[in-house]
Design a protein around this motif. Structure first.
Motif, PDB file in Angstrom:
ATOM      1  N   SER A  15      -4.630  -5.828  -0.446  1.00 13.63           N
ATOM      2  CA  SER A  15      -5.956  -5.359  -0.044  1.00 13.63           C
ATOM      3  C   SER A  15      -5.994  -3.842   0.037  1.00 13.63           C
ATOM      4  O   SER A  15      -7.011  -3.209  -0.253  1.00 13.63           O
ATOM      5  CB  SER A  15      -6.352  -5.976   1.305  1.00 13.63           C
ATOM      6  N   ARG A  16      -4.873  -3.223   0.370  1.00 13.53           N
ATOM      7  CA  ARG A  16      -4.803  -1.770   0.489  1.00 13.53           C
ATOM      8  C   ARG A  16      -4.762  -1.069  -0.870  1.00 13.53           C
ATOM      9  O   ARG A  16      -5.095   0.111  -0.982  1.00 13.53           O
ATOM     10  CB  ARG A  16      -3.572  -1.400   1.321  1.00 13.53           C
ATOM     11  N   ALA A  17      -4.354  -1.779  -1.909  1.00 11.40           N
ATOM     12  CA  ALA A  17      -4.417  -1.230  -3.266  1.00 11.40           C
ATOM     13  C   ALA A  17      -5.823  -1.349  -3.838  1.00 11.40           C
ATOM     14  O   ALA A  17      -6.255  -0.498  -4.614  1.00 11.40           O
ATOM     15  CB  ALA A  17      -3.422  -1.949  -4.173  1.00 11.40           C
ATOM     16  N   LEU A  18      -6.531  -2.399  -3.438  1.00  8.73           N
ATOM     17  CA  LEU A  18      -7.886  -2.623  -3.947  1.00  8.73           C
ATOM     18  C   LEU A  18      -8.916  -1.764  -3.218  1.00  8.73           C
ATOM     19  O   LEU A  18      -9.858  -1.247  -3.834  1.00  8.73           O
ATOM     20  CB  LEU A  18      -8.242  -4.101  -3.804  1.00  8.73           C
ATOM     21  N   ALA A  53      -6.681   0.892  -7.261  1.00  3.51           N
ATOM     22  CA  ALA A  53      -6.743  -0.100  -8.338  1.00  3.51           C
ATOM     23  C   ALA A  53      -8.143  -0.634  -8.590  1.00  3.51           C
ATOM     24  O   ALA A  53      -8.333  -1.418  -9.522  1.00  3.51           O
ATOM     25  CB  ALA A  53      -5.800  -1.261  -8.020  1.00  3.51           C
ATOM     26  N   PHE A  54      -9.118  -0.229  -7.800  1.00  2.00           N
ATOM     27  CA  PHE A  54     -10.466  -0.793  -7.923  1.00  2.00           C
ATOM     28  C   PHE A  54     -11.045  -0.635  -9.331  1.00  2.00           C
ATOM     29  O   PHE A  54     -11.562  -1.613  -9.897  1.00  2.00           O
ATOM     30  CB  PHE A  54     -11.394  -0.164  -6.884  1.00  2.00           C
ATOM     31  N   PRO A  55     -10.991   0.565  -9.957  1.00  2.00           N
ATOM     32  CA  PRO A  55     -11.587   0.685 -11.298  1.00  2.00           C
ATOM     33  C   PRO A  55     -10.963  -0.262 -12.320  1.00  2.00           C
ATOM     34  O   PRO A  55     -11.669  -0.833 -13.154  1.00  2.00           O
ATOM     35  CB  PRO A  55     -11.328   2.149 -11.667  1.00  2.00           C
ATOM     36  N   PRO A 148      -7.391   9.374  -7.296  1.00  2.00           N
ATOM     37  CA  PRO A 148      -7.888  10.719  -7.591  1.00  2.00           C
ATOM     38  C   PRO A 148      -9.289  10.907  -7.044  1.00  2.00           C
ATOM     39  O   PRO A 148     -10.110   9.989  -7.049  1.00  2.00           O
ATOM     40  CB  PRO A 148      -7.878  10.768  -9.122  1.00  2.00           C
ATOM     41  N   ALA A 149      -9.569  12.100  -6.581  1.00  2.00           N
ATOM     42  CA  ALA A 149     -10.835  12.351  -5.885  1.00  2.00           C
ATOM     43  C   ALA A 149     -12.043  12.271  -6.809  1.00  2.00           C
ATOM     44  O   ALA A 149     -13.109  11.816  -6.406  1.00  2.00           O
ATOM     45  CB  ALA A 149     -10.784  13.725  -5.219  1.00  2.00           C
ATOM     46  N   ALA A 150     -11.897  12.692  -8.057  1.00  2.00           N
ATOM     47  CA  ALA A 150     -13.076  12.837  -8.923  1.00  2.00           C
ATOM     48  C   ALA A 150     -13.025  11.931 -10.147  1.00  2.00           C
ATOM     49  O   ALA A 150     -13.698  12.194 -11.126  1.00  2.00           O
ATOM     50  CB  ALA A 150     -13.214  14.297  -9.364  1.00  2.00           C
ATOM     51  N   PHE A 151     -12.252  10.864 -10.112  1.00  2.00           N
ATOM     52  CA  PHE A 151     -12.126  10.009 -11.290  1.00  2.00           C
ATOM     53  C   PHE A 151     -13.398   9.200 -11.534  1.00  2.00           C
ATOM     54  O   PHE A 151     -13.978   8.623 -10.612  1.00  2.00           O
ATOM     55  CB  PHE A 151     -10.946   9.047 -11.125  1.00  2.00           C
ATOM     56  N   ARG A 152     -13.815   9.158 -12.807  1.00  2.00           N
ATOM     57  CA  ARG A 152     -14.928   8.311 -13.222  1.00  2.00           C
ATOM     58  C   ARG A 152     -14.445   7.417 -14.350  1.00  2.00           C
ATOM     59  O   ARG A 152     -14.043   7.894 -15.415  1.00  2.00           O
ATOM     60  CB  ARG A 152     -16.125   9.159 -13.690  1.00  2.00           C
ATOM     61  N   ALA A 153     -14.507   6.121 -14.130  1.00  2.00           N
ATOM     62  CA  ALA A 153     -14.011   5.179 -15.130  1.00  2.00           C
ATOM     63  C   ALA A 153     -14.920   5.174 -16.354  1.00  2.00           C
ATOM     64  O   ALA A 153     -16.144   5.258 -16.227  1.00  2.00           O
ATOM     65  CB  ALA A 153     -13.942   3.773 -14.526  1.00  2.00           C
ATOM     66  N   PRO A 154     -14.349   5.084 -17.557  1.00  2.00           N
ATOM     67  CA  PRO A 154     -15.171   4.986 -18.761  1.00  2.00           C
ATOM     68  C   PRO A 154     -15.971   3.687 -18.754  1.00  2.00           C
ATOM     69  O   PRO A 154     -15.438   2.631 -18.422  1.00  2.00           O
ATOM     70  CB  PRO A 154     -14.141   5.006 -19.896  1.00  2.00           C
ATOM     71  N   GLY A 271      -8.641   8.968 -20.303  1.00  2.00           N
ATOM     72  CA  GLY A 271      -9.485   8.269 -19.339  1.00  2.00           C
ATOM     73  C   GLY A 271      -8.857   7.012 -18.784  1.00  2.00           C
ATOM     74  O   GLY A 271      -9.541   5.999 -18.568  1.00  2.00           O
ATOM     75  N   ALA A 272      -7.536   7.065 -18.532  1.00  2.00           N
ATOM     76  CA  ALA A 272      -6.816   5.875 -18.080  1.00  2.00           C
ATOM     77  C   ALA A 272      -7.334   5.369 -16.739  1.00  2.00           C
ATOM     78  O   ALA A 272      -7.437   6.133 -15.783  1.00  2.00           O
ATOM     79  CB  ALA A 272      -5.322   6.181 -17.968  1.00  2.00           C
ATOM     80  N   GLN A 273      -7.638   4.087 -16.680  1.00  2.00           N
ATOM     81  CA  GLN A 273      -7.949   3.467 -15.386  1.00  2.00           C
ATOM     82  C   GLN A 273      -6.687   3.138 -14.595  1.00  2.00           C
ATOM     83  O   GLN A 273      -6.755   2.860 -13.410  1.00  2.00           O
ATOM     84  CB  GLN A 273      -8.793   2.207 -15.597  1.00  2.00           C
TER      85      GLN A 273
END
Length: 318
Positions: A15-18, A53-55, A148-154, A271-273
């Protein structure tokens, strides 16, 4: 007939990874189990922010509607008790994640048998002890760093990047480099350039992802899954990587032979998730740009300087 997980890609996740449960984890460390349980109950209906790991999980689950039958399953595997685990499932519902299975083990000493019972292909956690034990028992696993603070998933794609040696491939060649030096490594790889390397801990995951790609291609559908290898190798040691992938009948979409250069900017451009590597020197800078996890050696110990986690194994750490 019981539902079979055998032909699925199964991701086990704490749950802490998600979700972002770092405040709760500090509360557990500083004030103990009772304070943690009380806090979880009192806040169980409050939304949780996405974790590292959410994205990746969100993107993988998004594949199921695109396929003729369900291929991806995600199982929450947590040391939480069933009572405190309710908050994770409330967050799963709030975020619209298609996750229905969980193992809340109430502080069990080991999670390995539960990972095997759910036929987990990849286990993602913030707990270094659980990750090490999973690797030691043949389950692909990674300890995740802070998101990462500013990551945006493709949008509409899944992008996963792997290191080569000691991750996809066996650590044999890396061991030669570490114990005998670059010259011996280069000579060994040149002499064995057409001989496939043995499988590393993440080889089976790569094969699972490759099978998913083939399923899309066989239907003539655009494939949203893209795989990259980002390795410190350079020419001519790159040749053995190519021959190994040919032997495994795997086509990766992109490969970067960095020759010792930093990997973080290439990973950001890709753009690695999720990025998996066995060395903190690569994972730490990469984790500032893309979600990243470190893969421990079998029988080894994760580097003490690796950033993230608590090691407690008592009830009911997330």
């Amino acid at each position: 007939m019981p539902y079979s997980l055998t032909d699925k890609l199964v991701i086990g996740i704490s749950s802490r990874a998600l979700f972002d449960l770092e405040h709760e984890n500090r509360l557990y460390d500083e004030q103990g189990v009772a304070a943690f349980c009380s806090y979880q109950r009192a806040h169980e209906n409050e939304p949780l922010r996405p974790g590292t790991a959410f994205p990746l999980v969100q993107a993988l689950l998004g594949l199921n509607p695109l396929l003729p039958e369900r291929r991806i399953e995600v199982v929450v595997v947590s040391r939480n008790s069933p009572d405190t685990g309710l908050r994770a499932f409330n967050a799963i519902e709030a975020h619209g994640l298609d996750i229905t299975r969980a193992a809340f083990t109430g502080g069990a000493r080991s999670l390995v048998e539960y990972l095997k019972a759910f036929e987990v292909d990849l286990f993602l956690s913030r707990n270094r002890g659980d990750v090490q034990e999973a690797i030691d028992h043949g389950v692909a696993a990674a300890m995740l760093y802070d998101p990462p603070a500013a990551f945006r998933a493709p949008e509409g794609q899944i992008r996963i990047a792997f290191d080569g040696d000691a991750v996809l491939f066996s650590p044999e060649s890396e061991h030669i480099y570490k114990t005998q030096g670059l010259e011996a490594f280069a000579a060994h790889e040149q002499a064995n350039r057409r001989r496939a390397m043995a499988e590393g801990p993440f080889a089976k995951l790569l094969l699972r992802l490759s099978a998913l790609q083939q399923e899309f291609r066989s239907r003539g559908a655009p494939c949203p899954v893209r795989i990259a290898i980002v390795t410190a190798r350079s020419s001519p040691a790159h040749a053995r990587v190519i021959h190994t992938l040919r032997d495994w009948q795997v086509d990766v979409n992109e490969a970067f032979f960095m020759g010792g250069a930093s990997k973080d900017q290439v990973l950001a451009a890709f753009g690695a998730q999720m990025f998996f590597d066995d060395q903190d020197a690569h994972v730490q800078p990469a984790s500032v740009r893309v979600p990243s996890g470190i893969v421990p050696y079998a029988g080894g110990v994760l580097a003490a300087e690796s950033r993230p986690c608590n090691d407690n194994t008592s009830t009911p750490s997330p």
